[in-house]
Design a protein around this motif. Structure first.
Motif, PDB file in Angstrom:
ATOM      1  N   THR A 142       0.815  -1.208   0.000  1.00  0.00           N
ATOM      2  CA  THR A 142       0.000   0.000   0.000  1.00  0.00           C
ATOM      3  C   THR A 142       0.848   1.255   0.000  1.00  0.00           C
ATOM      4  O   THR A 142       2.008   1.255   0.420  1.00  0.00           O
ATOM      5  CB  THR A 142      -0.940   0.025   1.205  1.00  0.00           C
ATOM      6  OG1 THR A 142      -0.165  -0.027   2.412  1.00  0.00           O
ATOM      7  CG2 THR A 142      -1.894  -1.161   1.171  1.00  0.00           C
ATOM      8  N   ASN A 143       0.228   2.331  -0.451  1.00  0.00           N
ATOM      9  CA  ASN A 143       0.845   3.645  -0.456  1.00  0.00           C
ATOM     10  C   ASN A 143      -0.247   4.665  -0.178  1.00  0.00           C
ATOM     11  O   ASN A 143      -1.325   4.586  -0.771  1.00  0.00           O
ATOM     12  CB  ASN A 143       1.520   3.926  -1.795  1.00  0.00           C
ATOM     13  CG  ASN A 143       2.297   5.221  -1.799  1.00  0.00           C
ATOM     14  OD1 ASN A 143       2.862   5.618  -0.794  1.00  0.00           O
ATOM     15  ND2 ASN A 143       2.345   5.883  -2.949  1.00  0.00           N
ATOM     16  N   LYS A 151      -2.734   9.290   6.035  1.00  0.00           N
ATOM     17  CA  LYS A 151      -2.102   8.197   6.770  1.00  0.00           C
ATOM     18  C   LYS A 151      -2.641   8.122   8.193  1.00  0.00           C
ATOM     19  O   LYS A 151      -2.777   9.130   8.874  1.00  0.00           O
ATOM     20  CB  LYS A 151      -0.584   8.380   6.796  1.00  0.00           C
ATOM     21  CG  LYS A 151       0.099   8.108   5.471  1.00  0.00           C
ATOM     22  CD  LYS A 151       1.605   8.284   5.578  1.00  0.00           C
ATOM     23  CE  LYS A 151       2.284   7.984   4.260  1.00  0.00           C
ATOM     24  NZ  LYS A 151       3.746   8.205   4.320  1.00  0.00           N
TER      25      LYS A 151
END
Length: 121
Positions: free
Chosen positions: A57-58, A64
């Motif tokens: 994942t990014n 975040k």
């Protein structure tokens, strides 16, 4: 051809949650990365979150710890769980997939029509 259909957008209060879904359909040989983008005013679409076929994942720094992307490869579906939503998250969210249809030799980029997310009290 590959079609992406998004669902799950809507109106939510700050601090609330939404879960977006995007299902890819068509005669698909493979899908590499799937992800979610949103439109930055005056700029190109920016990546919110992406996930590879292997689960890597990014995330954009701004999401975040709040958003989680996942996918079900058997269903060719990607999800975006959005928690602790902020007014700045308000945007149209576009599903993206890099996929290769059957009988086509190369991968290409495919986009959904977008689903509206509005965070407001």
């Amino acid at each position: 051809q590959v079609q992406l259909v998004e669902s799950g957008g809507g109106l939510v209060q700050p601090g609330g949650s939404l879960r977006l879904s995007c299902a890819a359909s068509g005669v698909i040989a493979s899908i590499d990365t799937m992800g979610w983008y949103r439109q930055v005013p005056g700029k190109q679409r920016e990546l919110v979150a992406a996930i590879t076929s292997g689960g890597i994942t990014n995330y954009a720094d701004s999401v975040k710890g709040r958003f989680t992307i996942s996918r079900d490869n058997a269903k060719n579906t990607v999800y975006l769980q959005m928690n602790v939503l902020k007014p700045d998250d308000t945007d149209v969210y576009y599903c993206h997939a890099r996929a290769r249809p059957v009988l086509i030799m190369t991968h290409a980029d495919y986009w959904g029509q977008g689903t509206q997310v509005t965070v407001s009290s």
